[in-house]
Design a protein around this motif. Structure first.
Motif, PDB file in Angstrom:
ATOM      1  N   GLN A  71       9.417  32.975 -21.625  1.00 29.11           N
ATOM      2  CA  GLN A  71      10.198  31.823 -22.074  1.00 29.11           C
ATOM      3  C   GLN A  71      11.466  32.332 -22.754  1.00 29.11           C
ATOM      4  O   GLN A  71      11.421  33.276 -23.558  1.00 29.11           O
ATOM      5  CB  GLN A  71       9.386  30.970 -23.051  1.00 29.11           C
ATOM      6  N   ARG A 109      12.983  27.062 -28.415  1.00 27.37           N
ATOM      7  CA  ARG A 109      11.528  26.927 -28.373  1.00 27.37           C
ATOM      8  C   ARG A 109      11.093  25.505 -28.016  1.00 27.37           C
ATOM      9  O   ARG A 109      10.012  25.295 -27.470  1.00 27.37           O
ATOM     10  CB  ARG A 109      10.908  27.323 -29.716  1.00 27.37           C
ATOM     11  N   GLU A 110      11.931  24.497 -28.318  1.00 23.34           N
ATOM     12  CA  GLU A 110      11.591  23.117 -28.004  1.00 23.34           C
ATOM     13  C   GLU A 110      11.898  22.762 -26.549  1.00 23.34           C
ATOM     14  O   GLU A 110      11.352  21.802 -26.015  1.00 23.34           O
ATOM     15  CB  GLU A 110      12.356  22.154 -28.930  1.00 23.34           C
ATOM     16  N   ASN A 111      12.777  23.541 -25.934  1.00 25.72           N
ATOM     17  CA  ASN A 111      13.157  23.251 -24.547  1.00 25.72           C
ATOM     18  C   ASN A 111      13.470  24.559 -23.827  1.00 25.72           C
ATOM     19  O   ASN A 111      14.591  24.782 -23.367  1.00 25.72           O
ATOM     20  CB  ASN A 111      14.363  22.313 -24.526  1.00 25.72           C
ATOM     21  N   THR A 153       5.197  27.290 -27.236  1.00 25.52           N
ATOM     22  CA  THR A 153       4.036  26.701 -26.569  1.00 25.52           C
ATOM     23  C   THR A 153       4.251  26.816 -25.071  1.00 25.52           C
ATOM     24  O   THR A 153       5.368  26.628 -24.587  1.00 25.52           O
ATOM     25  CB  THR A 153       3.875  25.214 -26.944  1.00 25.52           C
ATOM     26  N   MET A 209       4.376  26.132 -21.040  1.00 23.27           N
ATOM     27  CA  MET A 209       4.935  24.987 -20.332  1.00 23.27           C
ATOM     28  C   MET A 209       3.842  23.986 -19.922  1.00 23.27           C
ATOM     29  O   MET A 209       4.023  22.782 -20.021  1.00 23.27           O
ATOM     30  CB  MET A 209       5.681  25.457 -19.075  1.00 23.27           C
ATOM     31  N   ARG A 269       2.243  22.108 -22.967  1.00 25.65           N
ATOM     32  CA  ARG A 269       3.207  21.122 -23.479  1.00 25.65           C
ATOM     33  C   ARG A 269       3.062  19.797 -22.731  1.00 25.65           C
ATOM     34  O   ARG A 269       3.070  18.717 -23.331  1.00 25.65           O
ATOM     35  CB  ARG A 269       4.629  21.679 -23.335  1.00 25.65           C
ATOM     36  N   GLU A 270       2.900  19.876 -21.413  1.00 27.21           N
ATOM     37  CA  GLU A 270       2.745  18.655 -20.619  1.00 27.21           C
ATOM     38  C   GLU A 270       1.383  17.999 -20.854  1.00 27.21           C
ATOM     39  O   GLU A 270       1.264  16.774 -20.855  1.00 27.21           O
ATOM     40  CB  GLU A 270       2.933  18.968 -19.136  1.00 27.21           C
ATOM     41  N   ASN A 283       1.651  16.072 -24.052  1.00 21.98           N
ATOM     42  CA  ASN A 283       2.462  14.865 -23.887  1.00 21.98           C
ATOM     43  C   ASN A 283       1.682  13.748 -23.200  1.00 21.98           C
ATOM     44  O   ASN A 283       1.785  12.582 -23.580  1.00 21.98           O
ATOM     45  CB  ASN A 283       3.716  15.177 -23.067  1.00 21.98           C
TER      46      ASN A 283
END
Length: 288
Positions: A20, A24-26, A89, A91, A94-95, A98
Motif C-alpha cells: 500500500q 492510509r485512508e485512501n 488496513t 483493501m 476495508r470493504e 463498509n
C-alpha cells in the motif's frame, strides 16, 4: 468460506509482492518492482466479493496478518520516500467493514492471544444469535398486513444478554437498557439498527477481571439466602482468587453454576448467555 483476494482478482501464482502506498485512508495498491497499480481492480473485485459474502450467512471473519490486501490491523503503508508506517488496513477488510459493519472480525496472529480469541468467539456466537433473532422476527411478520411492531423479541434478547454486557461494558449495558425501555415507541428497523451497533461495540470492549467479578457477585446475590456460610466463603474465595489472577474464570463460574442449579433462582438467571456463551467444548474460559 476461504477467500484469497489476490488470486481471486486474477493475479498469478507466484506473483509480485504488493504494497500500500500513499494516504492510509485512501491508499493505492502497488506492485513496486513493475510499478503496476492494482487499486481499481482490487476494489472492484472486493466490492463484488463482499456482496456475495453478505448472502453467505457468515458470523465472523479471520484475516491474514500483514497482508496489504487482507491484513486487518497495522498494515504497512509506504510514503513517497519508501518509508513505511504500520497504520493501515487491507483493501479487502476495508470493504468488508463498509458493507458488513457488525460482523465480528479478527486477524489470525492475534488469535494466539487467549483473551482476544475468547472475545472473538464470544462475539461470533452473539452475532449468530442476533441474526437469528432478526430472521425469526421477519419470518413471524411475513405475509401479514399488520404494520404493528412488537418489541418483545428485542426485550427477550436483551434480557438474556444483560450479564454478558455488564461483563464487557457497563456503559453500553446502561445505554442499551434505556434503548430497550423505549422500544415500543420506535420503528423496529431503526431500533434494531441502533441496538445492533451498540451490541457489537459493547461486546468488542474487552471484559476485565473487575467487570467479571462484578457479574459473579451479582449472580451470587441470588443465592444469599440459600448458601451455608461455608459455601459462601468457598465461593467468595474462588472469586477473589480469580480477581487476583490466580485462577481462570471457569473455576468460580463452575461452582457458581452448581449452586444456581441446586437452589431456586429466577428463570431469567438460568437464561443468561453469560453462563454459556458458546459450546463448552471450546474450553475458552479455561484460559482467561
Amino acid at each position: 468460506v476461504p477467500v484469497c483476494p489476490e488470486v481471486e482478482m486474477g493475479l498469478p501464482t507466484p506473483r509480485e509482492s504488493l504494497r500500500q502506498v500513499g494516504d492510509r485512508e485512501n491508499p493505492r495498491l502497488i506492485a513496486p518492482k513493475s510499478g503496476t497499480d492494482h487499486t481499481e481492480g482490487m476494489v472492484a473485485w472486493a466490492r463484488n466479493r463482499v456482496e456475495e459474502l453478505a448472502g453467505a450467512g457468515l458470523h465472523g471473519f479471520v484475516f491474514k496478518k500483514d497482508s496489504p490486501s487482507s491484513g486487518l490491523f497495522r498494515v504497512k503503508v509506504y510514503n513517497e520516500h519508501g518509508m513505511a508506517q504500520r497504520n493501515g488496513t487491507g483493501m479487502f477488510p476495508r470493504e468488508v467493514m463498509n458493507r458488513l459493519p457488525l460482523l465480528p472480525l479478527e486477524e489470525e496472529g492475534r488469535l494466539n492471544d487467549m483473551p482476544l480469541r475468547e472475545n472473538f468467539i464470544e462475539r461470533v456466537f452473539a452475532y449468530f444469535r442476533w441474526t437469528e433473532m432478526l430472521e425469526e422476527y421477519r419470518t413471524g411478520i411475513r405475509g401479514t398486513t399488520s404494520r404493528s411492531r412488537t418489541a418483545g423479541p428485542l426485550v427477550r434478547f436483551h434480557t438474556t444478554h444483560k450479564l454478558t454486557l455488564m461483563a464487557h461494558s457497563p456503559k453500553h449495558y446502561t445505554e442499551m437498557g434505556r434503548l430497550v425501555a423505549d422500544a415500543g415507541k420506535r420503528d423496529w428497523d431503526e431500533l434494531t439498527t441502533e441496538y445492533g451497533t451498540m451490541l457489537m461495540e459493547g461486546l468488542g470492549v474487552m471484559g476485565t477481571r473487575g467487570t467479571h467479578v462484578n457479574v459473579l457477585q451479582h449472580l451470587m446475590g441470588y443465592l444469599k439466602n440459600d448458601l451455608s456460610s461455608e459455601d459462601k466463603q468457598e465461593l467468595l474465595g474462588l472469586i477473589e482468587d480469580y480477581r487476583h489472577g490466580l485462577l481462570p474464570l471457569i473455576v468460580p463460574l463452575t461452582l457458581l453454576k452448581h449452586h444456581l442449579n441446586r437452589h431456586p433462582v429466577p428463570d431469567w438467571v438460568h437464561q443468561q448467555v453469560y453462563l454459556t456463551p458458546y459450546p463448552k467444548e471450546l474450553m475458552l474460559r479455561n484460559h482467561v
